[in-house]
Design an enzyme around this catalytic site. Structure first.
Site, mmCIF file in Angstrom:
data_model
loop_
_atom_site.group_PDB
_atom_site.id
_atom_site.type_symbol
_atom_site.label_atom_id
_atom_site.label_comp_id
_atom_site.label_asym_id
_atom_site.label_seq_id
_atom_site.Cartn_x
_atom_site.Cartn_y
_atom_site.Cartn_z
ATOM 1 N N LYS A 235 13.142 -14.651 -10.324
ATOM 2 C CA LYS A 235 12.785 -13.617 -11.306
ATOM 3 C C LYS A 235 11.762 -14.160 -12.294
ATOM 4 O O LYS A 235 10.781 -13.520 -12.603
ATOM 5 C CB LYS A 235 14.013 -13.195 -12.101
ATOM 6 C CG LYS A 235 14.873 -12.026 -11.865
ATOM 7 C CD LYS A 235 14.561 -10.849 -11.094
ATOM 8 C CE LYS A 235 13.853 -10.970 -9.808
ATOM 9 N NZ LYS A 235 14.437 -10.536 -8.619
ATOM 10 N N GLU B 20 18.169 -16.959 -7.682
ATOM 11 C CA GLU B 20 17.671 -15.633 -8.030
ATOM 12 C C GLU B 20 17.071 -15.625 -9.442
ATOM 13 O O GLU B 20 16.021 -15.019 -9.678
ATOM 14 C CB GLU B 20 18.810 -14.603 -7.887
ATOM 15 C CG GLU B 20 18.463 -13.188 -8.261
ATOM 16 C CD GLU B 20 17.262 -12.593 -7.527
ATOM 17 O OE1 GLU B 20 16.782 -13.181 -6.547
ATOM 18 O OE2 GLU B 20 16.783 -11.537 -7.964
ATOM 19 N N ASN C 250 -1.836 2.028 5.852
ATOM 20 C CA ASN C 250 -0.977 0.976 5.340
ATOM 21 C C ASN C 250 -0.587 0.117 6.531
ATOM 22 O O ASN C 250 -0.151 0.652 7.546
ATOM 23 C CB ASN C 250 0.275 1.606 4.693
ATOM 24 C CG ASN C 250 1.284 0.561 4.253
ATOM 25 O OD1 ASN C 250 0.949 -0.610 4.110
ATOM 26 N ND2 ASN C 250 2.513 0.998 4.035
ATOM 27 N N GLY C 251 -0.785 -1.188 6.428
ATOM 28 C CA GLY C 251 -0.446 -2.071 7.547
ATOM 29 C C GLY C 251 -1.596 -3.014 7.829
ATOM 30 O O GLY C 251 -2.479 -3.199 7.004
ATOM 31 N N GLU D 110 8.253 -14.675 -10.733
ATOM 32 C CA GLU D 110 7.596 -13.421 -10.370
ATOM 33 C C GLU D 110 6.943 -12.717 -11.543
ATOM 34 O O GLU D 110 5.831 -12.240 -11.424
ATOM 35 C CB GLU D 110 8.655 -12.430 -9.858
ATOM 36 C CG GLU D 110 8.957 -12.488 -8.430
ATOM 37 C CD GLU D 110 9.874 -11.335 -8.055
ATOM 38 O OE1 GLU D 110 9.460 -10.514 -7.257
ATOM 39 O OE2 GLU D 110 11.014 -11.271 -8.557
ATOM 40 N N LYS E 242 5.945 -4.136 -4.021
ATOM 41 C CA LYS E 242 7.377 -3.886 -3.904
ATOM 42 C C LYS E 242 7.864 -4.019 -2.466
ATOM 43 O O LYS E 242 8.900 -4.600 -2.198
ATOM 44 C CB LYS E 242 7.669 -2.475 -4.435
ATOM 45 C CG LYS E 242 9.130 -2.086 -4.397
ATOM 46 C CD LYS E 242 9.911 -2.895 -5.391
ATOM 47 C CE LYS E 242 11.377 -2.579 -5.400
ATOM 48 N NZ LYS E 242 12.133 -3.645 -6.082
ATOM 49 N N TRP F 297 -2.826 -2.776 -1.641
ATOM 50 C CA TRP F 297 -2.479 -4.182 -1.813
ATOM 51 C C TRP F 297 -3.312 -4.907 -0.772
ATOM 52 O O TRP F 297 -3.045 -4.793 0.425
ATOM 53 C CB TRP F 297 -0.976 -4.393 -1.582
ATOM 54 C CG TRP F 297 -0.525 -5.786 -1.872
ATOM 55 C CD1 TRP F 297 -0.148 -6.291 -3.081
ATOM 56 C CD2 TRP F 297 -0.382 -6.860 -0.929
ATOM 57 N NE1 TRP F 297 0.212 -7.604 -2.954
ATOM 58 C CE2 TRP F 297 0.078 -7.982 -1.645
ATOM 59 C CE3 TRP F 297 -0.607 -6.990 0.435
ATOM 60 C CZ2 TRP F 297 0.316 -9.209 -1.047
ATOM 61 C CZ3 TRP F 297 -0.376 -8.207 1.042
ATOM 62 C CH2 TRP F 297 0.093 -9.299 0.301
ATOM 63 N N CYS G 21 0.836 -1.196 0.000
ATOM 64 C CA CYS G 21 0.000 0.000 0.000
ATOM 65 C C CYS G 21 0.874 1.250 0.000
ATOM 66 O O CYS G 21 1.908 1.309 0.659
ATOM 67 C CB CYS G 21 -0.947 0.094 1.187
ATOM 68 S SG CYS G 21 -2.034 -1.308 1.366
ATOM 69 N N HIS H 104 18.763 -36.650 -6.815
ATOM 70 C CA HIS H 104 18.159 -37.132 -5.563
ATOM 71 C C HIS H 104 16.652 -36.917 -5.560
ATOM 72 O O HIS H 104 16.027 -36.852 -4.504
ATOM 73 C CB HIS H 104 18.820 -36.450 -4.360
ATOM 74 C CG HIS H 104 20.273 -36.793 -4.259
ATOM 75 N ND1 HIS H 104 20.727 -38.003 -3.781
ATOM 76 C CD2 HIS H 104 21.384 -36.109 -4.642
ATOM 77 C CE1 HIS H 104 22.046 -38.042 -3.853
ATOM 78 N NE2 HIS H 104 22.476 -36.893 -4.373
ATOM 79 N N ARG I 34 3.794 -0.220 -4.856
ATOM 80 C CA ARG I 34 3.601 -0.772 -3.513
ATOM 81 C C ARG I 34 2.309 -1.572 -3.400
ATOM 82 O O ARG I 34 2.088 -2.281 -2.413
ATOM 83 C CB ARG I 34 3.582 0.355 -2.476
ATOM 84 C CG ARG I 34 4.875 1.138 -2.393
ATOM 85 C CD ARG I 34 4.742 2.225 -1.366
ATOM 86 N NE ARG I 34 4.611 1.674 -0.039
ATOM 87 C CZ ARG I 34 5.615 1.440 0.785
ATOM 88 N NH1 ARG I 34 6.840 1.750 0.436
ATOM 89 N NH2 ARG I 34 5.401 0.918 1.965
#
Ligand code: M6R
Length: 617
Positions: A496, A492, A100-101, A499, A612, A74, A2, A515, A27
């Site tokens: 990517k 990484e 926000n939270g 996402e 983000k 968000w 947010c 394995h 965000r």
């Protein structure tokens, strides 16, 4: 999670709020809204979807108010919908709030307010806040008026006192139209000071083009803002002074500069970002140093364990940090995911050094993990990209990547600059401890100095990677394999891809494949192999042959001269020290994910379900 913006001044609030929201959209972007004071009446415009949808709302152009708050969401509580969008109002339409939270005890507060006759129109946790403020404004204890404190501030304070959880909150009221009140706990909020106007935002870049003078609000701190004044109060409403910080960032750095997407721009910014991270922290033949941190030999010699704690990409950078620190400093180093670390009672004492990595410096789990280590007596060191971010204000020591604002949800330049900074930190520690031959450290310094130019060389191969992306963008599954630091990089690369392209992918230590995971390899599956460590070339090649035998299509990213093998595609990258090779090998993987996402027609910068800055746990 947010984004929030606020404006109070003499100009029209809406354009500034919309501008701020657009730059904060990374965000959260499932709904957005603004509230302005129009002739002492609060008008709210909000809707599901992206910020730009607000321009289409009827009446939007008529808003002329000079005080307003805004939010891009968000979703946590309640699906994305108009009703659940912020701002939220109290039942009397006197108070508007953006938040926000997460309010953890919102169900109890809702029950309490319902018993007092309040009605709720959304499924959000936030809606309790304006109603609680209204409740205290009309029914609050007489004490909220004590010491001449305003009734508005007293009511906000009483409401906040009831909240459990995390929050950054802005409140405006038709009953006090000249003021805006803000408060935060475990969620970022900054106040920008202007001339006869003031600004509020979750992030500095959102309002950087209006001012460079900022107050960074602390946890449990209230600010009462008018167009000409800003007063700060602690949670007992005792007023205090606060120092203004001048933020010397380039406002244009937060724009796209002609690139199609922020992610592509940030991939291309990596040579500059890495140069900035190196800065003047070392020169050949001179010891490494940090302007802001001085760690004594006496302290470092007692450190018998290092934790590196972070989330997502930052945690992947931490894996390279472990390799570097163990090799150069001979101190056992454990990398942990912040959300695990904070709940598993880690073995920490005053001889443990805990390093926290967070691009944003606002990740809830990483901050909580840092507070835990502090409470157990460990020294804490934060690595962040955002000056004055929450994590840097909690840590004993803070060092910055100086990579410039990273806007795309998928982290790219943050990763490479974090690995560089960890390498410098490892060399700095090793020079203090004398734990690694100085001539080897000098060689590593020289390798690091060469990295920006070598990154540019990798970027010269973009077309090659784009072509490969075109061949495989319809795939459903991919694998990334590597050994040692190549395995770190493959983690990484795989993140990517997931996402931003929504292709399922897995990263494995190449030797681990047989394995179990090799059962998933079948005809046509793409496997990316990273091969940069001369000592491990043959081993990884053998693992790649195993997947080729089972029908896999292969892409190899390498800086080695490989024996003639039947790989489908080979991307050559410049040679470097294996300790820092992920800085180069990750770039083809960033580009591959980027172009796959583009070929699929997806929103690269704002992938679904993500935000983000993850300021909730
Ligand atoms: O701001 P932080 O570095 O603390 O963020 C940590 C993760 O949320 C972040 O790296 C996330 O994994 C990125 N979306 C990865 O691209």
């Amino acid at each position: 999670m947010c984004g929030i913006v606020g404006y109070i001044g003499s100009g029209k609030a809406t354009p500034i709020l919309m501008d701020g929201l657009l730059s904060l959209e990374y965000r959260g972007y499932d709904s957005a809204g603004i509230a302005t004071l129009e002739k002492n009446k609060i008008v709210v415009m909000k809707d599901k979807g992206r910020v730009k949808n607000l321009y289409e709302l009827e009446g939007m152009n008529d808003l002329a108010g000079t005080v307003g708050i805004a939010h891009t969401r968000w979703a946590t509580h309640g699906k994305p919908s108009k009703e659940n969008s912020h701002p939220h109002m109290d039942n009397s339409n006197s108070f508007a709030v953006v938040h926000n939270g997460i309010i953890e005890n919102y169900a109890d507060l809702k029950d309490f307010l319902t018993s007092k006759g309040y009605t709720f129109y959304s499924q959000t946790d936030t809606e309790v806040i304006p109603n609680l403020i209204h409740y205290y404004y009309t029914n609050g204890p007489v004490s909220i008026l004590e010491d001449g404190k305003q009734k508005f501030l007293g009511a906000v304070k009483s409401a906040i006192y009831d909240l459990k959880g995390s929050y950054a909150i802005e409140v405006i009221s038709s009953l006090c139209p000249e003021e805006m009140i803000v408060v935060r706990k475990d969620s970022p909020l900054v106040i920008g000071k202007g001339m006869s106007e003031n600004f509020v935002a979750s992030d500095i870049p959102a309002i950087l083009k209006y001012t460079k003078d900022f107050y960074l609000l602390d946890d449990n701190e209230f600010a009462v803002i008018t167009k000409d004044t800003i007063h700060f109060y602690d949670n007992s409403l005792i007023e205090h002074n606060k120092s203004l910080k001048n933020i010397d960032w380039d406002a244009n750095a937060a724009g796209k500069d002609g690139y199609e997407d922020f992610m592509l721009k940030e991939i291309y910014e990596q040579p500059t970002a890495v140069r900035e991270t190196i800065g003047s922290r070392f020169h050949l033949g001179e010891k490494c140093s940090f302007d802001d941190v001085a760690i004594s030999k006496e302290y470092l010699s007692k450190v018998n364990k290092i934790y590196i704690v972070a989330c997502g990409t930052a945690m992947h950078a931490g894996l390279s940090g472990k390799t570097l620190i163990e090799k150069l400093c001979k101190i056992p180093t454990v990398v942990d995911i912040a959300s695990e670390f904070r709940y598993r009672d880690p073995l920490i004492d005053e001889n443990t050094l805990c390093i926290y990595i967070s691009q944003s410096g606002e990740t809830a789990d990483t901050i909580a993990a840092l507070k835990l280590a502090k409470s157990k007596g460990a020294k804490t060191l934060a690595i962040s990209n955002v000056i004055g971010s929450s994590i840097t204000r909690e840590a004993d020591y803070s060092i910055y990547t100086h990579a410039g604002p990273e806007i795309a949800v998928a982290s790219t330049k943050a990763y490479t600059s974090q690995v560089v900074l960890l390498a410098i930190l490892a060399m700095y520690f090793a020079e203090i401890l004398g734990s690694y031959p100085q001539e080897e450290i000098e060689k590593l310094k020289s390798d690091i100095i060469d990295l920006p130019t070598k990154i540019e060389q990798v970027l010269d191969n973009t077309e090659e990677i784009k072509n490969f992306a075109k061949k495989i963008y319809t795939e459903k599954d991919m694998f990334f394999l590597g050994r040692g630091t190549d395995y770190n990089a493959s983690l990484e690369g795989s993140l990517k891809l997931k996402e931003i392209s929504y292709i399922h992918s897995e990263a494995y230590a190449a030797g681990e494949l047989k394995h179990g995971p090799i059962a998933l390899i079948e005809n046509g599956v793409t496997v990316v192999g990273i091969i940069t460590n001369p000592d491990l070339v043959e081993k990884t090649i053998s693992n790649m042959q195993e997947v080729i035998t089972r029908g896999a299509k292969t892409l190899i990213i390498t800086n080695q001269i490989l024996p003639n093998a039947n790989f489908d595609y080979v991307v050559n990258i410049p040679d470097t020290n294996p300790l820092v090779s992920p800085i180069l090998s990750v770039i083809p993987m960033q580009l591959l994910s980027y172009y796959i996402s583009k070929f699929k027609g997806l929103d690269v910068d704002k992938p679904r379900n993500l935000a983000k800055s993850v300021t909730v746990e």
